[in-house]
Scaffold this active site. Sequence first.
Site, PDB file in Angstrom:
ATOM      1  N   ASP A  31     -38.717  -8.093  53.519  1.00  0.00           N
ATOM      2  CA  ASP A  31     -39.766  -8.320  54.495  1.00  0.00           C
ATOM      3  C   ASP A  31     -40.756  -9.453  53.928  1.00  0.00           C
ATOM      4  O   ASP A  31     -40.700  -9.386  52.864  1.00  0.00           O
ATOM      5  CB  ASP A  31     -40.338  -6.936  54.543  1.00  0.00           C
ATOM      6  CG  ASP A  31     -41.628  -6.975  55.529  1.00  0.00           C
ATOM      7  OD1 ASP A  31     -41.457  -6.958  56.668  1.00  0.00           O
ATOM      8  OD2 ASP A  31     -42.634  -6.869  54.872  1.00  0.00           O
ATOM      9  N   ASN A  39     -48.768 -16.632  60.781  1.00  0.00           N
ATOM     10  CA  ASN A  39     -48.705 -17.194  62.159  1.00  0.00           C
ATOM     11  C   ASN A  39     -50.144 -17.421  62.771  1.00  0.00           C
ATOM     12  O   ASN A  39     -50.477 -18.136  63.696  1.00  0.00           O
ATOM     13  CB  ASN A  39     -47.858 -15.918  62.953  1.00  0.00           C
ATOM     14  CG  ASN A  39     -46.528 -16.190  63.093  1.00  0.00           C
ATOM     15  OD1 ASN A  39     -45.935 -17.304  62.997  1.00  0.00           O
ATOM     16  ND2 ASN A  39     -45.512 -15.228  63.249  1.00  0.00           N
ATOM     17  N   ASP A  48     -42.481 -20.498  62.532  1.00  0.00           N
ATOM     18  CA  ASP A  48     -41.009 -20.568  62.863  1.00  0.00           C
ATOM     19  C   ASP A  48     -40.498 -21.594  61.635  1.00  0.00           C
ATOM     20  O   ASP A  48     -39.390 -21.468  61.264  1.00  0.00           O
ATOM     21  CB  ASP A  48     -40.939 -21.540  64.102  1.00  0.00           C
ATOM     22  CG  ASP A  48     -41.028 -20.571  65.351  1.00  0.00           C
ATOM     23  OD1 ASP A  48     -41.211 -19.105  65.160  1.00  0.00           O
ATOM     24  OD2 ASP A  48     -41.243 -20.907  66.465  1.00  0.00           O
ATOM     25  N   ASP A  74     -40.129 -10.830  61.074  1.00  0.00           N
ATOM     26  CA  ASP A  74     -40.120 -11.178  59.649  1.00  0.00           C
ATOM     27  C   ASP A  74     -39.296 -10.382  58.605  1.00  0.00           C
ATOM     28  O   ASP A  74     -39.599 -10.400  57.451  1.00  0.00           O
ATOM     29  CB  ASP A  74     -41.579 -11.353  59.045  1.00  0.00           C
ATOM     30  CG  ASP A  74     -41.983  -9.978  59.012  1.00  0.00           C
ATOM     31  OD1 ASP A  74     -41.533  -9.027  59.486  1.00  0.00           O
ATOM     32  OD2 ASP A  74     -43.311  -9.665  58.526  1.00  0.00           O
TER      33      ASP A  74
END
Length: 159
Positions: A31, A39, A48, A74
Site C-alpha cells: 500500500d 493526488n 499517475d 494505490d
Amino acid sequence: GLYNRQAVNAKINGILGDWAVMPASVLLFIDLDNFKTVNDTLGHRYGDKVLCSVADCFRQVLRTSDIIGRVGGDEFVVFVDKSPDAEQSVCAMMQRLMDHVERAQAESPFLGCSVGAFVSNRPHSFEECYQMADQALYKVKHSGKGRFHIEFDVQEYEE
C-alpha cells in the site's frame, strides 16, 4: 503494464493449483502511504506518474517470473513462487522495494509504502493468501507506516 486484480487472481490460482508439494511462496500486499496527499496536493496527473514510477521500482527489484498486479488505487500485490529461504529473502526483498520507492519519490517526501506479506508452503487459493497478506498489512498500518509485517504458514517436510 501490470496485471489487474482479476488477471492476478487467475494467474496465481493457476500456479498454486499445479503444485503437489508446495515450495515456499510469498504474497506481498503493498500500500502506498499518503498517496491521497500526493493526488490532493500535486494533482491526479502527477499521481499517475507516481504509480508508473512505483511500477518501475517493482520491476527493478523483482524477478521477471514474479507476478505483479495493481489491485486498487494505490494497492499492489506481488506473488513470488519458489522462494528460497523464505523469511530472509522476503525481508530483504521488502526492504529493497521500500527503499526503491522512497528513492524514486524523493520529490514527494510524504510518499512511502507499507507491506504485508504471507509466506506459505501449504495449499491456499489466491483469496486466502490475499486475506492473510491484508491482515499483515493491517498490522503495519496500525503500528505506523513505512514498515512491513510477515505472516507465516509453513510446514516442514521430511525427506
